[in-house]
Design a protein around this motif. Sequence first.
Motif, PDB file in Angstrom:
ATOM      1  N   ASP A  79       0.833  -1.209   0.000  1.00 58.36           N
ATOM      2  CA  ASP A  79       0.000   0.000   0.000  1.00 58.36           C
ATOM      3  C   ASP A  79       0.861   1.249   0.000  1.00 58.36           C
ATOM      4  OD1 ASP A  79      -2.143  -1.592   0.062  1.00 58.36           O
ATOM      5  OD2 ASP A  79      -2.574  -1.342   2.204  1.00 58.36           O
ATOM      6  N   LEU A  80       2.041   1.113   0.597  1.00 54.79           N
ATOM      7  CA  LEU A  80       2.969   2.231   0.645  1.00 54.79           C
ATOM      8  C   LEU A  80       3.386   2.603  -0.775  1.00 54.79           C
ATOM      9  CD1 LEU A  80       4.627   3.942   2.633  1.00 54.79           C
ATOM     10  CD2 LEU A  80       6.388   2.201   2.518  1.00 54.79           C
ATOM     11  N   ARG A  81       3.690   1.572  -1.564  1.00 58.99           N
ATOM     12  CA  ARG A  81       4.045   1.813  -2.962  1.00 58.99           C
ATOM     13  C   ARG A  81       2.915   2.530  -3.688  1.00 58.99           C
ATOM     14  NH1 ARG A  81       8.437  -1.373  -4.389  1.00 58.99           N
ATOM     15  NH2 ARG A  81       8.577  -3.380  -3.350  1.00 58.99           N
ATOM     16  N   VAL A  82       1.695   2.059  -3.454  1.00 54.77           N
ATOM     17  CA  VAL A  82       0.542   2.637  -4.140  1.00 54.77           C
ATOM     18  C   VAL A  82       0.357   4.089  -3.738  1.00 54.77           C
ATOM     19  CG1 VAL A  82      -1.956   2.511  -4.426  1.00 54.77           C
ATOM     20  CG2 VAL A  82      -0.603   0.412  -4.355  1.00 54.77           C
ATOM     21  N   ARG A  83       0.565   4.350  -2.419  1.00 55.01           N
ATOM     22  CA  ARG A  83       0.340   5.693  -1.919  1.00 55.01           C
ATOM     23  C   ARG A  83       1.302   6.690  -2.542  1.00 55.01           C
ATOM     24  NH1 ARG A  83      -1.074   7.415   4.229  1.00 55.01           N
ATOM     25  NH2 ARG A  83       0.781   8.673   4.290  1.00 55.01           N
ATOM     26  N   VAL A  84       2.527   6.272  -2.702  1.00 49.06           N
ATOM     27  CA  VAL A  84       3.511   7.177  -3.285  1.00 49.06           C
ATOM     28  C   VAL A  84       3.360   7.233  -4.802  1.00 49.06           C
ATOM     29  CG1 VAL A  84       5.978   7.652  -3.477  1.00 49.06           C
ATOM     30  CG2 VAL A  84       5.071   6.631  -1.421  1.00 49.06           C
ATOM     31  N   GLY A  85       2.649   6.283  -5.357  1.00 47.98           N
ATOM     32  CA  GLY A  85       2.592   6.154  -6.807  1.00 47.98           C
ATOM     33  C   GLY A  85       3.480   4.999  -7.154  1.00 47.98           C
ATOM     34  N   GLN A  86       3.176   4.362  -8.243  1.00 44.77           N
ATOM     35  CA  GLN A  86       3.968   3.189  -8.585  1.00 44.77           C
ATOM     36  C   GLN A  86       4.857   3.505  -9.757  1.00 44.77           C
ATOM     37  OE1 GLN A  86       0.149   1.297  -8.782  1.00 44.77           O
ATOM     38  NE2 GLN A  86       1.158  -0.521  -7.963  1.00 44.77           N
ATOM     39  N   LYS A  87       5.988   4.077  -9.398  1.00 43.70           N
ATOM     40  CA  LYS A  87       6.945   4.431 -10.439  1.00 43.70           C
ATOM     41  C   LYS A  87       7.538   3.162 -11.032  1.00 43.70           C
ATOM     42  CE  LYS A  87       9.001   8.683  -9.056  1.00 43.70           C
ATOM     43  NZ  LYS A  87      10.191   9.189  -8.370  1.00 43.70           N
ATOM     44  N   VAL A  88       7.571   3.102 -12.346  1.00 40.54           N
ATOM     45  CA  VAL A  88       8.157   1.946 -13.015  1.00 40.54           C
ATOM     46  C   VAL A  88       9.269   2.433 -13.929  1.00 40.54           C
ATOM     47  CG1 VAL A  88       7.718   0.031 -14.585  1.00 40.54           C
ATOM     48  CG2 VAL A  88       5.963   0.747 -12.957  1.00 40.54           C
ATOM     49  N   ARG A  89      10.372   1.702 -13.892  1.00 37.06           N
ATOM     50  CA  ARG A  89      11.485   2.044 -14.766  1.00 37.06           C
ATOM     51  C   ARG A  89      11.548   1.002 -15.870  1.00 37.06           C
ATOM     52  NH1 ARG A  89      15.988   5.176 -14.870  1.00 37.06           N
ATOM     53  NH2 ARG A  89      17.855   4.161 -15.691  1.00 37.06           N
ATOM     54  N   LEU A  90      11.509   1.513 -17.084  1.00 36.13           N
ATOM     55  CA  LEU A  90      11.464   0.642 -18.257  1.00 36.13           C
ATOM     56  C   LEU A  90      12.813   0.687 -18.961  1.00 36.13           C
ATOM     57  CD1 LEU A  90       9.546  -0.930 -20.249  1.00 36.13           C
ATOM     58  CD2 LEU A  90       9.103   1.262 -21.324  1.00 36.13           C
ATOM     59  N   THR A  91      13.356  -0.487 -19.261  1.00 34.46           N
ATOM     60  CA  THR A  91      14.602  -0.557 -20.026  1.00 34.46           C
ATOM     61  C   THR A  91      14.286  -1.262 -21.343  1.00 34.46           C
ATOM     62  OG1 THR A  91      15.828  -0.751 -17.971  1.00 34.46           O
ATOM     63  CG2 THR A  91      17.003  -1.338 -19.982  1.00 34.46           C
ATOM     64  N   VAL A  92      14.650  -0.622 -22.438  1.00 34.39           N
ATOM     65  CA  VAL A  92      14.326  -1.186 -23.750  1.00 34.39           C
ATOM     66  C   VAL A  92      15.598  -1.342 -24.579  1.00 34.39           C
ATOM     67  CG1 VAL A  92      12.882  -0.909 -25.813  1.00 34.39           C
ATOM     68  CG2 VAL A  92      12.202   0.165 -23.660  1.00 34.39           C
ATOM     69  N   ASP A  93      15.824  -2.540 -25.100  1.00 32.17           N
ATOM     70  CA  ASP A  93      16.914  -2.745 -26.056  1.00 32.17           C
ATOM     71  C   ASP A  93      16.313  -2.829 -27.447  1.00 32.17           C
ATOM     72  OD1 ASP A  93      18.987  -2.767 -24.230  1.00 32.17           O
ATOM     73  OD2 ASP A  93      18.689  -4.895 -23.760  1.00 32.17           O
ATOM     74  N   LEU A  94      16.830  -1.980 -28.331  1.00 35.07           N
ATOM     75  CA  LEU A  94      16.281  -1.963 -29.699  1.00 35.07           C
ATOM     76  C   LEU A  94      17.184  -2.752 -30.642  1.00 35.07           C
ATOM     77  CD1 LEU A  94      15.171   1.764 -29.978  1.00 35.07           C
ATOM     78  CD2 LEU A  94      13.814  -0.237 -29.340  1.00 35.07           C
ATOM     79  N   ARG A  95      16.579  -3.222 -31.754  1.00 30.09           N
ATOM     80  CA  ARG A  95      17.360  -3.989 -32.744  1.00 30.09           C
ATOM     81  C   ARG A  95      18.327  -3.084 -33.488  1.00 30.09           C
ATOM     82  NH1 ARG A  95      16.182  -8.959 -32.769  1.00 30.09           N
ATOM     83  NH2 ARG A  95      14.117  -9.686 -32.140  1.00 30.09           N
ATOM     84  N   GLU A  96      17.905  -1.854 -33.722  1.00 30.35           N
ATOM     85  CA  GLU A  96      18.803  -0.934 -34.448  1.00 30.35           C
ATOM     86  C   GLU A  96      18.839   0.411 -33.751  1.00 30.35           C
ATOM     87  OE1 GLU A  96      14.853  -0.616 -36.987  1.00 30.35           O
ATOM     88  OE2 GLU A  96      16.263  -2.279 -36.821  1.00 30.35           O
TER      89      GLU A  96
END
Length: 338
Positions: A245-262
């Motif tokens: 709930d603590l996570r939810v209260r602060v907002g659920q920040k997500v870090r996305l890492t993307v590897d592209l083909r080119e």
Amino acid sequence: MSDSLIQVRGLTRDYRLTKKREGVTGGLVDLVRPRREILRAVNDVSFEIPTGEMVGYIGANGAGKSTTLKMLTGILTPTSGEVTVGGLVPWEQRLQYTRHIGAVFGQRTQLWWDLAVVESFRLLQKIYEVEESVYKRQMETFHELLDIGDFLHQPVRKLSLGQRMRCDLAAALLHGPRVLFLDEPTIGLDVVAKENVREFLREIRDRDKVTIILTTHDLADIEQLCKRVIIIDKGQVHFDGDLEDLRVRVGQKVRLTVDLRESVASEVLAETTTGLPVRWETAEGNRHHAEFNRSEVAGGEVIKSLVNGVHVKDLHMAEQPIEEVVRDIYRQQKEPSA
Ligand SMILES: Nc1ncnc2c1ncn2[C@@H]1O[C@H](COP(=O)(O)OP(=O)(O)OP(=O)(O)O)[C@@H](O)[C@H]1O
Ligand SMILES: [Mg+2]
């Protein structure tokens, strides 16, 4: 009041401080008319903990954690407020009370510095009147779970920090208490020693249903051990609930890492999520990072837009670690307008 094992109501503790004036004249004035100030270290703290629960009690330096634990163990008397643990008032029925609880203050050992570990244990056995059969059984458990066999005959002063902490834990549990208060039991330990202590705590929580309050600055301890956390700041409770709930209260920040083909220009990539609340960072070659908040946009939506626009080779989403969540809470309190 309910029938929770630990009940804390309006707990408050003031410390009297003597403030020094500057200079020689100041020193003289101090002698005649000392300047006193009152610091409210714990301010109207209330919570309840049922039997068998393990609760993380966390907060910044000076938040009032140790002061709270000292009152809960009966070492300190509160300025006001009530505490009962198993129906006993810690500072009023101290002798009777210490038979029911165990405590570890990680900053200093409770063992006798010059005695061999096993002699300390034997003394504690006498003090707590632990029957020989119970003592033997407990020692077997500690051998098995804490691996203390190798240094039982060493004086405490010769032990490494990790070894000493394991002995302190064993000493605190020797008399089979139902409640355990732990003030920074992993402080200064290396990764392996920390893991040993956590494993042990998990075991006594699950097997013996010991009720535990744990104070720590290592939030990995909390993540691994406690479902419930109480956050204290400047002596007051700021959060009491599930870690999730603590996570939810602060907002659920997500870090996305993307590897592209080119290789793709950052702007092109950012365009794929136009209209969505996603913040892209500068790329490292074909690897890109972005942040978004689950309360604003679903992960699936972000990924759908992304794969529609570019050739994704691999991607990874990570939730914000709890350390950062707690740091965000403190920051929000400091900047209420943010
Ligand atoms: N014996 C004392 N006399 C005067 N002030 C004290 C005393 N013990 C603690 N304090 C003050 O009370 C406040 C709370 O201290 P406490 O030790 O409870 O904090 P804490 O949350 O355990 O911090 P830390 O994470 O650094 O261990 C602090 O401002 C501290 O300076
Ligand atoms: Mg402390």
